[in-house]
Motif scaffolding. Structure first.
Motif, PDB file in Angstrom:
ATOM      1  N   LEU A   1      -9.417 -27.601  20.364  1.00 18.73           N
ATOM      2  CA  LEU A   1      -9.084 -26.558  19.503  1.00 18.73           C
ATOM      3  C   LEU A   1      -7.394 -26.327  19.545  1.00 18.73           C
ATOM      4  O   LEU A   1      -7.045 -25.824  20.375  1.00 18.73           O
ATOM      5  CB  LEU A   1      -9.696 -25.134  20.066  1.00 18.73           C
ATOM      6  N   LEU A   2      -7.079 -26.661  18.501  1.00 17.66           N
ATOM      7  CA  LEU A   2      -5.548 -26.538  18.290  1.00 17.66           C
ATOM      8  C   LEU A   2      -5.125 -27.900  19.078  1.00 17.66           C
ATOM      9  O   LEU A   2      -5.474 -29.130  18.973  1.00 17.66           O
ATOM     10  CB  LEU A   2      -4.720 -25.364  18.222  1.00 17.66           C
TER      11      LEU A   2
ATOM     12  N   THR B   1     -20.783 -24.997  13.111  1.00 18.76           N
ATOM     13  CA  THR B   1     -20.181 -23.965  12.438  1.00 18.76           C
ATOM     14  C   THR B   1     -19.268 -23.043  13.148  1.00 18.76           C
ATOM     15  O   THR B   1     -18.352 -22.731  12.651  1.00 18.76           O
ATOM     16  CB  THR B   1     -21.353 -23.137  11.917  1.00 18.76           C
ATOM     17  N   GLY B   2     -19.702 -22.540  14.345  1.00 18.52           N
ATOM     18  CA  GLY B   2     -18.859 -21.689  15.210  1.00 18.52           C
ATOM     19  C   GLY B   2     -17.389 -22.344  15.436  1.00 18.52           C
ATOM     20  O   GLY B   2     -16.468 -21.649  15.437  1.00 18.52           O
TER      21      GLY B   2
ATOM     22  N   LEU C   1     -10.303 -22.806  12.341  1.00 20.12           N
ATOM     23  CA  LEU C   1      -9.414 -22.232  11.268  1.00 20.12           C
ATOM     24  C   LEU C   1      -8.718 -20.921  11.602  1.00 20.12           C
ATOM     25  O   LEU C   1      -7.664 -20.610  11.290  1.00 20.12           O
ATOM     26  CB  LEU C   1     -10.440 -22.037  10.058  1.00 20.12           C
ATOM     27  N   GLU C   2      -9.547 -19.931  12.199  1.00 23.80           N
ATOM     28  CA  GLU C   2      -9.091 -18.665  12.538  1.00 23.80           C
ATOM     29  C   GLU C   2      -8.063 -18.778  13.426  1.00 23.80           C
ATOM     30  O   GLU C   2      -6.856 -18.029  13.361  1.00 23.80           O
ATOM     31  CB  GLU C   2     -10.086 -17.786  13.032  1.00 23.80           C
TER      32      GLU C   2
ATOM     33  N   LEU D   1      -3.909 -17.703  13.031  1.00 25.57           N
ATOM     34  CA  LEU D   1      -3.355 -16.608  13.994  1.00 25.57           C
ATOM     35  C   LEU D   1      -2.104 -17.145  14.733  1.00 25.57           C
ATOM     36  O   LEU D   1      -1.287 -16.334  15.155  1.00 25.57           O
ATOM     37  CB  LEU D   1      -4.391 -15.788  14.506  1.00 25.57           C
ATOM     38  N   ASP D   2      -2.319 -18.368  15.172  1.00 24.87           N
ATOM     39  CA  ASP D   2      -1.167 -18.950  15.894  1.00 24.87           C
ATOM     40  C   ASP D   2       0.307 -19.293  15.145  1.00 24.87           C
ATOM     41  O   ASP D   2       0.244 -20.006  14.127  1.00 24.87           O
ATOM     42  CB  ASP D   2      -1.850 -20.369  16.655  1.00 24.87           C
ATOM     43  N   PRO D   3       1.178 -18.505  15.622  1.00 25.05           N
ATOM     44  CA  PRO D   3       2.474 -18.626  14.875  1.00 25.05           C
ATOM     45  C   PRO D   3       3.004 -20.061  14.801  1.00 25.05           C
ATOM     46  O   PRO D   3       4.110 -20.534  14.082  1.00 25.05           O
ATOM     47  CB  PRO D   3       3.303 -17.896  15.553  1.00 25.05           C
ATOM     48  N   ARG D   4       2.611 -21.076  15.845  1.00 25.00           N
ATOM     49  CA  ARG D   4       3.070 -22.334  15.865  1.00 25.00           C
ATOM     50  C   ARG D   4       2.649 -23.131  14.668  1.00 25.00           C
ATOM     51  O   ARG D   4       3.063 -24.349  14.558  1.00 25.00           O
ATOM     52  CB  ARG D   4       2.749 -23.165  17.112  1.00 25.00           C
ATOM     53  N   PHE D   5       1.324 -22.845  13.874  1.00 23.12           N
ATOM     54  CA  PHE D   5       1.026 -23.667  13.208  1.00 23.12           C
ATOM     55  C   PHE D   5       0.856 -23.034  11.608  1.00 23.12           C
ATOM     56  O   PHE D   5       1.105 -21.999  11.505  1.00 23.12           O
ATOM     57  CB  PHE D   5      -0.507 -23.999  13.298  1.00 23.12           C
TER      58      PHE D   5
END
Length: 280
Positions: A28-29, A264-265, A271-272, A276-280
């Motif tokens: 995840l990221l 789906t989850g 995506l969420e 929200l992550d400032p690095r991306f």
């Protein structure tokens, strides 16, 4: 306080991706899912984690082990930022050990596999396919940390819950709060749990999220718990027995949870988090 993280399941909802890669190691990221859960436990003050694992899940243990050759190469090439991120996967004061679940008999059985390691200590259970959105809450103070603090102050077991839509009720264990409402960050006594009831049978829409703080008295009840929903030994059935002799409380999540155990989850969480992550 000891944390138990059951990771022995095959992750069938994530096939074919989970055929050769444990679902807990899907990224995840820039981190695998399991690392988010371990970081949550660490932020809550936990310094010992027991992974209940399977022979096919050795990559999870390897992820938290030290790779001296990799670290040496990163250091030699002055890639200090990457080196620090690798070393931070498992802080020096965090002890992670593993025990295997020989048969897939359910969550309750998986927890029992850790009994010899946990012993008479109070313990936390974290389900690895459920993430708490740390961009919307303070992991060091809210949710699991708050549940542990509440348990330490009252000696009352805590089970995290979250309101769900009526059409999703049958996917979860549901808490019976005797008609009471519950605000985020607060706890109230539970009279029982129902595992995956229909929306007509459900006593509320407060679903169990996948975070528990439990006393050692649950061990004897788990040992006696017979297979329930899905032919598996259910942790919620043992907690229902515990309620007969001592209080158990539902704790309302702050922020929200993400079920990364289905496609789906997982995609919506990815995506969420990216937004929200400032690095991306």
């Amino acid at each position: 306080m000891v944390a138990i993280i059951p990771v022995a399941g095959f992750g069938t909802r994530m096939l074919p991706a989970s055929k050769s890669i444990p679902k807990e190691m899907l990224t995840l990221l820039d981190k695998p899912l399991i690392q988010y859960v371990v970081e949550e436990a660490y932020s809550a003050g936990i310094r010992k984690v027991v992974l209940v694992t399977h022979a096919s899940k050795s990559s999870i243990e390897n992820h938290f082990d030290t790779n001296f050759e990799l670290e040496w190469q990163l250091e030699a090439k002055d890639k200090n930022e990457v080196l620090n991120s690798v070393r931070s996967v498992c802080p020096n004061d965090l002890n992670i050990c593993a025990v295997r679940q020989s048969r897939g008999l359910g969550l309750g059985h998986a927890i029992l596999c850790a009994q010899d390691i946990v012993g008479s200590n109070d313990f936390v259970v974290l389900l690895p396919d459920v993430l708490i959105n740390h961009y919307l809450s303070n992991l060091a103070e809210e949710n699991l940390a708050a549940m542990i603090k509440r348990f330490e102050n009252t000696s009352v077991g805590q089970v995290m819950v979250e309101p769900v839509q009526d059409d999703d009720i049958e996917k979860y264990g549901i808490a019976d709060l005797d008609g009471k409402s519950l605000l985020p960050g607060n706890s109230c006594v539970v009279s029982s749990f129902l595992e995956k009831p229909s929306k007509e049978q459900a006593p509320s829409n407060y679903a169990v999220v996948g975070r528990y703080v439990l006393p050692p008295s649950i061990w004897a009840l788990l040992e006696k718990t017979k297979p329930g929903a899905g032919g598996e030994i259910q942790l919620t059935d043992a907690i229902d027995k515990l309620i007969e002799t001592e209080k158990v409380e539902a704790f309302h999540i702050t922020g929200k949870s993400h079920d990364c155990g289905n496609k789906t989850g997982y995609v919506s969480t990815f995506l969420e988090f990216a937004q929200l992550d400032p690095r991306f």
